[in-house]
Design an enzyme around this catalytic site. Structure first.
Site, PDB file in Angstrom:
ATOM      1  N   SER A 298       8.778  15.775  -1.699  1.00 23.43           N
ATOM      2  CA  SER A 298       7.990  14.670  -2.267  1.00 23.43           C
ATOM      3  C   SER A 298       8.829  13.435  -2.541  1.00 23.43           C
ATOM      4  O   SER A 298       8.352  12.307  -2.369  1.00 23.43           O
ATOM      5  CB  SER A 298       7.314  15.108  -3.571  1.00 23.43           C
ATOM      6  OG  SER A 298       6.234  15.956  -3.315  1.00 23.43           O
TER       7      SER A 298
ATOM      8  N   SER B  49       9.341  18.727  -8.020  1.00 26.62           N
ATOM      9  CA  SER B  49       8.557  18.017  -7.011  1.00 26.62           C
ATOM     10  C   SER B  49       7.976  19.000  -6.015  1.00 26.62           C
ATOM     11  O   SER B  49       8.542  20.069  -5.774  1.00 26.62           O
ATOM     12  CB  SER B  49       9.446  17.026  -6.257  1.00 26.62           C
ATOM     13  OG  SER B  49      10.323  17.721  -5.375  1.00 26.62           O
ATOM     14  N   ASP B  50       6.831  18.646  -5.432  1.00 34.90           N
ATOM     15  CA  ASP B  50       6.399  19.389  -4.254  1.00 34.90           C
ATOM     16  C   ASP B  50       7.446  19.122  -3.171  1.00 34.90           C
ATOM     17  O   ASP B  50       8.185  18.129  -3.210  1.00 34.90           O
ATOM     18  CB  ASP B  50       5.009  18.942  -3.801  1.00 34.90           C
ATOM     19  CG  ASP B  50       4.301  20.019  -3.003  1.00 34.90           C
ATOM     20  OD1 ASP B  50       4.982  20.946  -2.518  1.00 34.90           O
ATOM     21  OD2 ASP B  50       3.070  19.941  -2.861  1.00 34.90           O
ATOM     22  N   CYS B  51       7.524  20.019  -2.200  1.00 30.85           N
ATOM     23  CA  CYS B  51       8.684  20.017  -1.313  1.00 30.85           C
ATOM     24  C   CYS B  51       8.776  18.756  -0.464  1.00 30.85           C
ATOM     25  O   CYS B  51       7.853  18.435   0.289  1.00 30.85           O
ATOM     26  CB  CYS B  51       8.674  21.272  -0.471  1.00 30.85           C
ATOM     27  SG  CYS B  51       8.889  22.735  -1.510  1.00 30.85           S
TER      28      CYS B  51
END
Length: 786
Positions: A307, A303-305
């Protein structure tokens, strides 16, 4: 250590007879070796550790999937859950150390992310030009070489305990809107260009180690349709990107597919935004079904941080945090950048929302990548790349590559007269003016590290001529004109004037989208006033990640030449000066369209549609769909020499064989006369031709051949689409033959409204050359039923 011991042993005299300095030197060497060995971070599967020596997951001779299964089988549920996040916890009883997954290497080893630290033996790393600049070179071999160099430095820092082996780079999102603050991180607006960049850079990073092994693990981000950070009250955490299946298939997903299928990337990162009402990190259709199913990702999805936390806390997509943990893992997410899964996954299992087997599947993907990196193979220094160290960072060769990348990425937009190149015989004194004239950190853009060193534009120019330097503005915001008179005075005293203007991270950056396309503040006034005062020719140098509307300068006869240099990296000043004085002949091409300011009034950033819609006044996006006026077009870039093209060998017709099944034949042709790609045999379906290119000028030069295709008339888009490019260096008066093989299924197909790729039957117009100097090849595709 043995070498030092042997050195002492072979002395035939008493150590008391050794010179004092030699004794001290030997003691220092012994001590430094002791410190090196005993201060090194512990590693998994240490052969000296009796607890783990006999465990199956530590046996290098055993197949990786068997080792992974053995390791997972030894973990408790709580231990497994603490491995689902970027700061994975240690498992001391199994000799497993904690690991930080988050490191970055967008255009050099970066200090963004906790996995990488600068200092000690590794105070800096090579900072290459920002990606948008490197993309302007259209040089695939150089992109791969930059990746190789970056991974050398990354491995060296890992060996020194200062970095990880998993790098969340590159960013391959389409540069859809010129205002996007992160467009600088991308390879531009074209999906084919972005895809080729992605595959090349990933190959360089990940290396060509034997079998399934990895040098470092790259990650293509941010999947998918992510290209808005913070615009007009809408931010990336709340944004629902409404995207047609057609645009997903032929634009947004193209570089990610190339990254996985051709680049064999080890990871894909899902984005913050929703796509058509679903958070990307919780959508099984785009994670499990597409990335892992259709494209066969051999790696992990991260995941993007934060997310996962965002989809629960900000988007309110689930009622409970346990539900958020469950749906993301079941959708195909393997690793959470952030603490959310470590906190809420056990609760999801206890509530029956998630099975432990789901957790096992996620861990299998991440641990497999760690195994491929050699992180469970024992002594790190005995492995491939284990000898890389401080001497392999910021080497002269690496720094020269950074300089060459900057040179190749510079785009000559305009050259009246021609004014450029400047002459050291005629231009003894040069006024260097502008807020970016002495730029250093600005030149490396965002997601950069600590550069080996800098050469600013004024420093670079000073190697060729005497300089008179004036900032003109206090910063790129340029809110006052107090320094304008001093700048005008400098221009009156010089044989030539170079204005280094543009943007920096205060104008365009992550979470900072631009509000307009004009030069900020009073920069335009400064350019105009200085050009009026200048005694000699005036050259405008633009430093930026995104396009700038400089129509005023383009139409001003007092401004003789215009260069775009992007964010050119640590050696940017040298590269700029080399181009200005002709040591380097510019060959870069714009990787994005430069729109006029009034374009923005017709296209809100929240409208994801690529195609024009005249009924509502929507003009479309990028050169592929926008037909209006531009400041400079995609692919534009001049040279100090001239090139001529001649189509040497080309076919007139290509036959498209159909699959033998009656169903395929019945359903392959539609009213638009097109065949589904999956209904034909694509393996040997290519269109080959030769183009002869001659340098007709008096100066050696590097030329980028661009090949565009326009499909037959019909409901398909009538605009051009880049389908191939080739970078060639040709001496003055010489000729070079370039062979192209166009993949018909991949490059001549188009996506229909349902996202299904079809090959239109009929006359395809191929344009060879740039937009102002093109020749055409008409290839008629013919359907053959077999």
């Amino acid at each position: 250590m043995p070498a030092i011991q042997n050195f002492i042993k072979h002395f035939s005299f008493s150590s008391s007879l050794l010179p004092t300095t030699l004794v001290l030197l030997l003691l220092l060497l012994l001590n430094s070796h002791f410190v090196h060995v005993h201060s090194r971070s512990p590693f998994a599967c240490d052969p000296r550790n009796g607890l783990t020596r006999s465990l199956k997951f530590c046996r290098v001779s055993v197949q990786i999937h068997v080792r992974v299964r053995d390791l997972i089988g030894r973990l408790t549920l709580q231990e497994k859950i603490r491995l689902l996040v970027n700061n994975a916890a240690a498992v001391p009883r199994l000799g497993i150390q904690g690991y930080e997954w988050w490191s970055e290497a967008l255009h050099g080893v970066s200090n963004v992310g906790p996995g990488t630290k600068f200092g000690g033996a590794f105070p800096r790393s090579t900072s290459f030009p920002q990606v948008i600049t490197t993309a302007a070179s259209f040089n695939q071999s150089m992109w791969q070489e930059i990746g190789r160099v970056v991974s050398d430095e990354a491995r060296a820092m890992y060996n020194g305990g200062m970095a990880g082996l998993t790098y969340w780079s590159p960013n391959v999102n389409i540069f859809r809107d010129p205002r996007w603050g992160r467009g600088q991180e991308t390879p531009g607006e074209d999906p084919v260009l972005a895809g080729k960049y992605a595959a090349s850079y990933v190959r360089g990073l990940q290396g060509n180690a034997a079998g399934n092994r990895l040098k470092v693990a790259a990650c293509c981000k941010h999947y998918t349709a992510y290209d808005l950070d913070n615009w007009n009250g809408v931010d990336r955490y709340h944004f629902n990107a409404r995207v047609s299946k057609q645009d997903l298939e032929d634009t947004y997903d193209v570089p990610f597919k190339s990254c996985v299928v051709e680049g064999k990337v080890a990871s894909v990162m899902c984005s913050y935004n929703q796509v058509n009402g679903k958070p990307t990190c919780a959508d099984p259709d785009i994670l499990n079904n597409t990335i892992r199913g259709q494209w066969r990702l051999n790696g992990y999805i991260v995941s993007d941080c934060d997310s996962v936390g965002v989809l629960y806390d900000t988007q309110h997509y689930t009622d409970t945090p346990e539900e958020a943990a469950a749906i993301t893992i079941k959708a195909g997410l393997d690793l959470d950048c952030g603490p959310f899964l470590a906190i809420h996954t056990e609760g999801a299992v206890k509530r029956g929302l998630l099975k432990e087997e789901d957790v096992n599947l996620a861990l299998a993907n991440t641990i497999t990548v760690q195994m491929r990196l050699g992180m469970f193979d024992g002594e790190p220094s005995a492995q491939p790349f284990g000898k890389l160290g401080p001497r392999d960072v910021c080497t002269p060769a690496h720094q020269y590559l950074a300089l060459e990348a900057a040179r190749q990425g510079i785009v000559l937009l305009q050259n009246s007269g021609p004014t450029l190149p400047l002459s050291t015989r005629r231009h003894h004194t040069v006024a260097v003016i502008g807020p970016n004239s002495d730029a250093t950190v600005t030149m490396i853009g965002n997601y950069a590290g600590v550069a080996c060193g800098y050469t600013s534009p004024v420093q670079g120019i000073a190697r060729y001529a005497k300089t008179i330097h004036q900032q003109g503005c206090l910063g790129v915001a340029c809110r006052g004109n107090q320094q304008f008179r001093a700048a005008e005075a400098a221009a009156r005293q010089a044989d030539a004037t170079v204005l280094v203007m543009g943007l920096d991270q205060s104008i365009e950056a992550e979470f900072k989208d631009r509000v307009g396309l004009l030069l900020p503040g009073l920069q335009q006034e400064l350019v105009t006033r200085v050009s009026r005062a200048s005694r000699g020719p005036t050259i405008l140098v633009l430093m930026s990640g995104g396009p700038i509307d400089v129509t005023f300068a383009k139409n001003d006869p007092r401004i003789s030449a215009i260069l775009w240099v992007g964010y050119p990296g640590q050696a940017g000043g040298t590269a700029i000066a080399d181009v200005l004085f002709g040591t380097t002949n510019p060959g870069g091409k714009l990787p994005m369209t430069w729109y006029p300011q009034n374009y923005l009034a017709k296209v809100p950033m929240t409208d994801m549609g690529m195609r024009a819609n005249p009924s509502r006044g929507y003009p479309g996006r990028t050169y592929r769909f926008y037909k209006g006026n531009v400041v400079y077009p995609f692919g534009h870039g001049m040279s100090y020499t001239k090139f001529a093209h001649n189509l040497a060998i080309a076919p007139k017709e290509v036959s498209i064989p159909l699959a033998p099944s009656l169903y395929a034949i019945k359903n392959s042709s539609v009213s638009s006369n097109a065949i589904r790609v999956k209904h034909t045999n694509c393996n040997k379906l290519s269109l080959g031709f030769h183009v002869d290119v001659k340098n007709t000028g008096s100066m050696d030069g590097t030329h980028t051949l661009l090949v565009f295709s326009t499909p037959p008339a019909g409901k398909w888009s009538a605009s051009k689409q880049l389908i191939g490019f080739e970078k060639i260096h040709i001496a003055a008066g010489s000729q070079h033959s370039v062979k192209f093989n166009v993949d018909v299924c991949k490059h001549l197909s188009v996506a229909d409204q349902f996202g299904i790729r079809r090959i239109p039957i009929g006359e395809h117009n191929l344009h060879i050359g740039d937009l102002k100097d093109s020749i055409s090849l008409q290839a008629t595709l013919k359907e053959i039923k077999t």
